[in-house]
Design an enzyme around this catalytic site. Structure first.
Site, PDB file in Angstrom:
ATOM      1  N   HIS A   1      -7.313  -5.956  -0.870  1.00 49.57           N
ATOM      2  CA  HIS A   1      -6.107  -5.208  -0.511  1.00 49.57           C
ATOM      3  C   HIS A   1      -5.333  -5.886   0.618  1.00 49.57           C
ATOM      4  CE1 HIS A   1      -3.490  -1.772  -0.550  1.00 49.57           C
ATOM      5  NE2 HIS A   1      -3.774  -1.433   0.697  1.00 49.57           N
TER       6      HIS A   1
ATOM      7  N   ASP B   1      -8.048  -5.510  -6.281  1.00 40.58           N
ATOM      8  CA  ASP B   1      -7.643  -4.562  -5.240  1.00 40.58           C
ATOM      9  C   ASP B   1      -7.905  -3.120  -5.687  1.00 40.58           C
ATOM     10  OD1 ASP B   1      -6.402  -3.070  -3.266  1.00 40.58           O
ATOM     11  OD2 ASP B   1      -4.450  -4.030  -3.465  1.00 40.58           O
TER      12      ASP B   1
ATOM     13  N   SER C   1       0.837  -1.201   0.000  1.00 43.10           N
ATOM     14  CA  SER C   1       0.000   0.000   0.000  1.00 43.10           C
ATOM     15  C   SER C   1       0.878   1.260   0.000  1.00 43.10           C
ATOM     16  CB  SER C   1      -0.938  -0.052   1.215  1.00 43.10           C
ATOM     17  OG  SER C   1      -1.982   0.880   1.116  1.00 43.10           O
TER      18      SER C   1
END
Length: 285
Positions: free
Chosen positions: A273, A221, A163
């Site tokens: 995610h 995602d 991320s």
């Protein structure tokens, strides 16, 4: 001929070719394909790592066990968290930035303004929040990396993160390569669920580095699709799309229509995610 021999032959054949055309490069002492999960575990460890390398299960995987933490940081505002470690068996130095874990991180993520960086690449622009997060810790981070690359001159250096951490890890890699150009032949980048970091000039400059770069995206995602392209952002190559439990190497196209770029906005997934170190997928080249 074993699969290891095939990969070794492939490495020899493509060794002199631009990184833009490289699909896959094997690792010594790590089972072919296992490095994608290995560095996903290193990235995940940044969320739970204590004072010792004993987090479960990420620190105790076959490819991560025995890792020694050399430096950790936790900067509150702008938020940046991570660690630098080495592993004598796999002969690597890992530089890992943590992803978004609290409100402060998400505020940073939501700032979509671009600013010029790095200064030596004309026209390159990167996300203001990601850059400010990295710069808040850059002094000690780069000094530690410099010490370790001198201490372990034969070790490969892997920049990794999930991320927001993926974004910071790439910025850190570019900064280190500017400071230490000789590091280029030892540098690898593995990001997981990384948002777009900069504009098209930035993306082109990453592709031009000529280093193995793997931008892993799990299924649908949401995060790799933001900030949106209409805001001036562009991903660099190469994407590795985990789709239907298979690895799809997306080649030199920065936003390949045969990979996650073809996922419709209505199908973006928040749960995807968090699957990078958890999901089981088959490795295919």
């Amino acid at each position: 001929m074993t699969i290891q021999h095939v990969f070794a032959l492939l490495a020899v054949c493509v060794g002199a070719v631009s990184a833009l055309t490289i699909t896959y490069m094997p690792w010594p002492r790590i089972k072919p394909g296992a490095e994608f999960k290995t560095f996903a575990h290193y990235a995940r460890a940044s969320y739970v790592l204590g004072d010792k390398w004993d987090c479960v299960p990420n620190c105790l995987m076959p490819e991560t066990i025995g890792t020694v933490v050399d430096y950790k940081w936790h900067h509150s505002s702008p938020a940046s968290v991570g660690y630098i470690a080495h592993n004598d068996y796999t002969r690597i130095i890992v530089v890992v930035f943590r992803g978004s874990a609290d409100a402060e991180d998400w505020i940073q993520d939501s700032e979509f303004s671009l600013e010029p960086w790095p200064g030596h690449i004309a026209g390159s622009m990167v996300h203001h929040g990601f850059l400010s997060a990295y710069q808040s810790v850059a002094g000690n981070v780069t000094a530690t990396i410099a010490r370790l690359i001198a201490q372990y001159p034969s070790y490969k250096v892997v920049f990794a993160g999930h991320s927001l951490g993926g974004a910071e890890s790439v910025i850190c890699a570019v900064d280190m390569l500017q400071r230490h150009p000789q590091l280029r032949t030892r540098t690898y980048i593995y990001t997981y669920g990384m948002p777009r970091v900069g504009n098209d000039v930035w993306a082109d400059s990453i592709d031009a580095l000529g280093i193995p770069t793997y931008r892993v995206v799990y299924e649908n995602d949401l995060v790799p699709h933001i900030p949106f392209q209409w805001l001036g952002y562009m991903h660099f190559a190469q994407e590795v799309w985990i789709h239907r439990n298979q690895t799809v190497f997306c080649g030199k196209e920065q936003e390949s229509p045969r990979c996650s770029a073809n996922v419709g906005i209505g199908d973006y997934s928040v749960p995807d995610h968090s699957q990078y170190s958890l999901a089981n997928w088959a490795f295919t080249v």
